[in-house]
Design an enzyme around this catalytic site. Structure first.
Site, PDB file in Angstrom:
ATOM      1  N   ASP A  58       3.951  -4.851  -7.441  1.00  0.00           N
ATOM      2  CA  ASP A  58       3.266  -3.618  -7.017  1.00  0.00           C
ATOM      3  C   ASP A  58       3.726  -2.420  -7.836  1.00  0.00           C
ATOM      4  O   ASP A  58       3.161  -1.336  -7.688  1.00  0.00           O
ATOM      5  CB  ASP A  58       3.492  -3.354  -5.520  1.00  0.00           C
ATOM      6  CG  ASP A  58       4.955  -3.414  -5.126  1.00  0.00           C
ATOM      7  OD1 ASP A  58       5.581  -4.467  -5.336  1.00  0.00           O
ATOM      8  OD2 ASP A  58       5.489  -2.402  -4.630  1.00  0.00           O
TER       9      ASP A  58
ATOM     10  N   LYS B  25       3.687  11.773  -3.588  1.00  0.00           N
ATOM     11  CA  LYS B  25       4.658  10.849  -2.985  1.00  0.00           C
ATOM     12  C   LYS B  25       5.518  11.669  -2.030  1.00  0.00           C
ATOM     13  O   LYS B  25       6.027  12.723  -2.404  1.00  0.00           O
ATOM     14  CB  LYS B  25       5.507  10.260  -4.109  1.00  0.00           C
ATOM     15  CG  LYS B  25       6.383   9.092  -3.716  1.00  0.00           C
ATOM     16  CD  LYS B  25       6.773   8.373  -5.009  1.00  0.00           C
ATOM     17  CE  LYS B  25       7.811   7.323  -4.849  1.00  0.00           C
ATOM     18  NZ  LYS B  25       8.053   6.639  -6.128  1.00  0.00           N
TER      19      LYS B  25
ATOM     20  N   GLY C 105       0.829  -1.216   0.000  1.00  0.00           N
ATOM     21  CA  GLY C 105       0.000   0.000   0.000  1.00  0.00           C
ATOM     22  C   GLY C 105       0.850   1.247   0.000  1.00  0.00           C
ATOM     23  O   GLY C 105       2.066   1.203   0.128  1.00  0.00           O
TER      24      GLY C 105
ATOM     25  N   ARG D  77       3.783   6.173   1.858  1.00  0.00           N
ATOM     26  CA  ARG D  77       4.149   7.599   1.941  1.00  0.00           C
ATOM     27  C   ARG D  77       3.540   8.358   0.767  1.00  0.00           C
ATOM     28  O   ARG D  77       4.111   9.330   0.277  1.00  0.00           O
ATOM     29  CB  ARG D  77       5.652   7.750   1.919  1.00  0.00           C
ATOM     30  CG  ARG D  77       6.325   7.064   0.734  1.00  0.00           C
ATOM     31  CD  ARG D  77       7.725   7.539   0.553  1.00  0.00           C
ATOM     32  NE  ARG D  77       8.387   6.761  -0.491  1.00  0.00           N
ATOM     33  CZ  ARG D  77       9.601   7.013  -0.907  1.00  0.00           C
ATOM     34  NH1 ARG D  77      10.275   8.002  -0.391  1.00  0.00           N
ATOM     35  NH2 ARG D  77      10.149   6.286  -1.852  1.00  0.00           N
TER      36      ARG D  77
HETATM   37  P1  AMP Z   1       8.726   1.315  -3.739  1.00  0.00           P
HETATM   38  O1  AMP Z   1       9.923   0.412  -3.701  1.00  0.00           O
HETATM   39  O2  AMP Z   1       9.062   2.779  -3.766  1.00  0.00           O
HETATM   40  O3  AMP Z   1       7.770   0.941  -4.805  1.00  0.00           O
HETATM   41  O4  AMP Z   1       8.004   1.127  -2.337  1.00  0.00           O
HETATM   42  C1  AMP Z   1       7.579  -0.115  -1.827  1.00  0.00           C
HETATM   43  C2  AMP Z   1       6.667   0.074  -0.641  1.00  0.00           C
HETATM   44  O5  AMP Z   1       7.337   0.718   0.443  1.00  0.00           O
HETATM   45  C3  AMP Z   1       5.449   0.907  -0.916  1.00  0.00           C
HETATM   46  O6  AMP Z   1       4.401   0.331  -0.191  1.00  0.00           O
HETATM   47  C4  AMP Z   1       5.837   2.271  -0.392  1.00  0.00           C
HETATM   48  O7  AMP Z   1       4.714   3.047  -0.060  1.00  0.00           O
HETATM   49  C5  AMP Z   1       6.659   1.899   0.835  1.00  0.00           C
HETATM   50  N1  AMP Z   1       7.642   2.940   1.211  1.00  0.00           N
HETATM   51  C6  AMP Z   1       8.800   3.237   0.587  1.00  0.00           C
HETATM   52  N2  AMP Z   1       9.460   4.234   1.225  1.00  0.00           N
HETATM   53  C7  AMP Z   1       8.694   4.575   2.305  1.00  0.00           C
HETATM   54  C8  AMP Z   1       8.820   5.532   3.369  1.00  0.00           C
HETATM   55  N3  AMP Z   1       9.872   6.339   3.459  1.00  0.00           N
HETATM   56  N4  AMP Z   1       7.829   5.596   4.282  1.00  0.00           N
HETATM   57  C9  AMP Z   1       6.764   4.786   4.199  1.00  0.00           C
HETATM   58  N5  AMP Z   1       6.589   3.865   3.242  1.00  0.00           N
HETATM   59  C10 AMP Z   1       7.534   3.753   2.299  1.00  0.00           C
HETATM   60 MG    MG Z   2       6.080   1.246  -5.651  1.00  0.00          MG
END
Ligand code: AMP
Ligand code: MG
Length: 485
Positions: free
Chosen positions: A254, A115, A92, A95
């Site tokens: 995802d 984001k 989900g 952030r």
């Molecule tokens: P991503 O690799 O950017 O696609 O992120 C994978 C998951 O980690 C997603 O669910 C993002 O929302 C979550 N995520 C990545 N960085 C953060 C952060 N700094 N704080 C909260 N959730 C994060």
């Molecule tokens: Mg992502």
């Protein structure tokens, strides 16, 4: 009597309405001192939004999510996903926020998404924040891809929040406002399928069909037809990545869209020297998402989508699995067709020439030739210039070039001009991106704006921009990119 200003834009909420089980209403964290760093005026115009208004306090408030128009219903979306092959049942927007949907000037419904807008119920151990550098990186990479004609989410703006983000060092915080055809992902279907509520999966499928592949609604088997169309959209997308040397870096389910757009520019980068094993991401130790693995991984991700659709394809599981398997198997031929056509265009050929192409790729690989420079140099070669000097053993290239030229149409001027329309001079090269982001992090936005200007007009060679066309200076170590920054 006070008259309130008309809203900057109308934000719809068809996703939140249709699929309440797949999101939670949420609001953005406050931004202590928001300052607009970059605004995509071209995209604002496409959205029918007044760019000047976006620059004002109400606009900047909208772009960080703290001043949302009346009637909007921002949500954090939930999804699952296979990350590096391992299933995570609940990911989900940790952030991020879906602010809402806009209908652009061409009548297309598009998501406006933030984001770096603070922690949500899906944040797990994350801080909900994003730093200026990575958000500007998503901006420039997405714009470069768009200019190359590749379907992608696009940045509308990056706003510095005035907040501090703690990573390996303390960095300035930012929020990216991005626009995408939608944020429906393979992982959204995985979450819906695992929810155990068949009506959620059905509603998601209906929503995806209506939004992205409306022709599937007329098909005898809409779910199967949706699947076929997503498989083809992804085959086309990944073929385009491969033709420009793009490495996404984190092809988790995802991060794979139903629309066929590229999303989530994290550890992505353009390949320099041609090598199928190219990996940039610091965490991709096994090379799962290496350049040359991308088509196979895309098919694997699409197989995960197919699994979720089985109950909608047929009541008889065996019949459904057989039909879905046939579709996912067709990925290979679809991909090869998209890729081979694209490669023929890059080489100025009217017909596909698989043997010639394979021979060329082996040559580029063994002699470690810069991918982008090479393809662009072929038109120069036809105009009497030099492509052979890119090779350490140019005789091998001479032999290949002679066979290539035999297959070219007669009018070499027209061929060279057509090749220049598909082989870019300027890509977002790693060392240039790093340079621009380092300057921006230190407060100087000029190199970033310049780089965006260059890569958003990638096919037309312009005097004075030589350094933007050149590979990284020799002696630099391998480029490394980072996830979740
Ligand atoms: P991503 O690799 O950017 O696609 O992120 C994978 C998951 O980690 C997603 O669910 C993002 O929302 C979550 N995520 C990545 N960085 C953060 C952060 N700094 N704080 C909260 N959730 C994060
Ligand atoms: Mg992502």
């Amino acid at each position: 009597m006070s008259v309130s200003a008309p809203p900057l834009l109308d934000l719809g909420h068809s996703y939140a309405d249709a699929l309440p089980q797949l999101s939670v209403p949420w609001t953005a964290a406050p931004a202590p001192a928001p300052a607009l760093l970059a605004l995509n005026e071209e995209l604002a115009a496409e959205l029918g939004v007044d760019a000047e208004a976006l620059r004002g306090p109400a606009g900047v408030g909208l772009l960080v999510g703290t001043a949302v128009p009346d009637g909007a219903r921002p949500v954090a979306q939930v999804y699952a996903g296979h990350q590096f092959g391992g299933y995570v049942p609940r990911l989900g927007d940790g952030r991020a926020l879906l602010l809402g949907e806009l209908v652009d000037v061409r009548g297309r419904r598009r998501d406006l998404h933030l984001k770096g807008s603070g922690r949500t119920p899906f944040a797990r151990s994350g801080d909900g924040k994003a730093a200026v550098g990575p958000m500007l990186r998503e901006y420039v990479m997405g714009e470069a891809m768009h200019a190359l004609g590749i379907p992608t989410s696009r940045a509308l703006a990056v706003v510095a929040t005035g907040d501090k983000v703690v990573r390996e060092t303390v960095l300035p915080g930012a929020v990216l406002a991005r626009v995408a055809a939608s944020h429906l992902r393979v992982g959204t279907f995985q979450y819906a399928a695992a929810s155990g509520e068949p009506e959620v999966l059905r509603a998601l499928t209906d929503h995806a069909i209506a939004r992205h592949h409306p022709e599937a609604a007329e098909a005898e088997n809409p779910a199967l037809e949706l699947y076929r169309r997503v498989v083809d959209a992804q085959a086309s997308l990944v073929a385009r990545w491969m033709l420009v040397g793009f490495v996404h870096g984190v092809m988790n389910t995802d991060n794979v869209t139903i629309s066929g757009e590229t999303i989530d520019y994290g550890p992505c980068a353009f390949m320099d020297t041609f090598d199928p094993d190219t990996v940039f991401s610091s965490i991709d130790h096994a090379g799962r998402y290496a350049y040359g693995n991308q088509p196979g991984i895309a098919q694997w991700n699409l197989a995960r989508l197919g699994e979720t659709l089985v109950p909608l394809i047929d009541d008889d599981v065996d019949v459904a699995v057989e039909a879905a398997t046939e579709v996912v198997t067709s990925f290979v031929a679809r991909y090869e067709d998209h890729w081979a056509r694209g490669m023929a265009a890059k080489l100025g050929l009217e017909e596909q020439a698989p043997a010639l192409v394979q021979e060329l790729l082996a040559l580029l690989h063994s002699q470690r030739v810069d991918h982008t420079t090479f393809f662009r140099s072929l038109s120069s070669h036809l105009r009497g210039g030099q492509a052979r000097s890119l090779f350490s053993e140019p005789e091998a290239f001479d032999g290949w070039a002679a066979r290539w030229e035999e297959q070219l149409p007669r009018d070499r001027g027209a061929v060279a001009a057509a090749m220049d329309r598909v082989n870019p001079v300027y890509i977002a090269r790693n060392h240039l991106v790093e340079e621009a982001l380092a300057a921006a992090t230190a407060g100087d936005m000029a190199p970033f704006h310049r780089l965006v200007e260059v890569v958003t007009d990638p096919f037309v060679e312009r005097p004075g921009l030589e350094r933007y066309a050149e590979p990284a200076p020799a002696g630099r170590g391998p480029h490394v990119t980072y996830c979740g920054t």
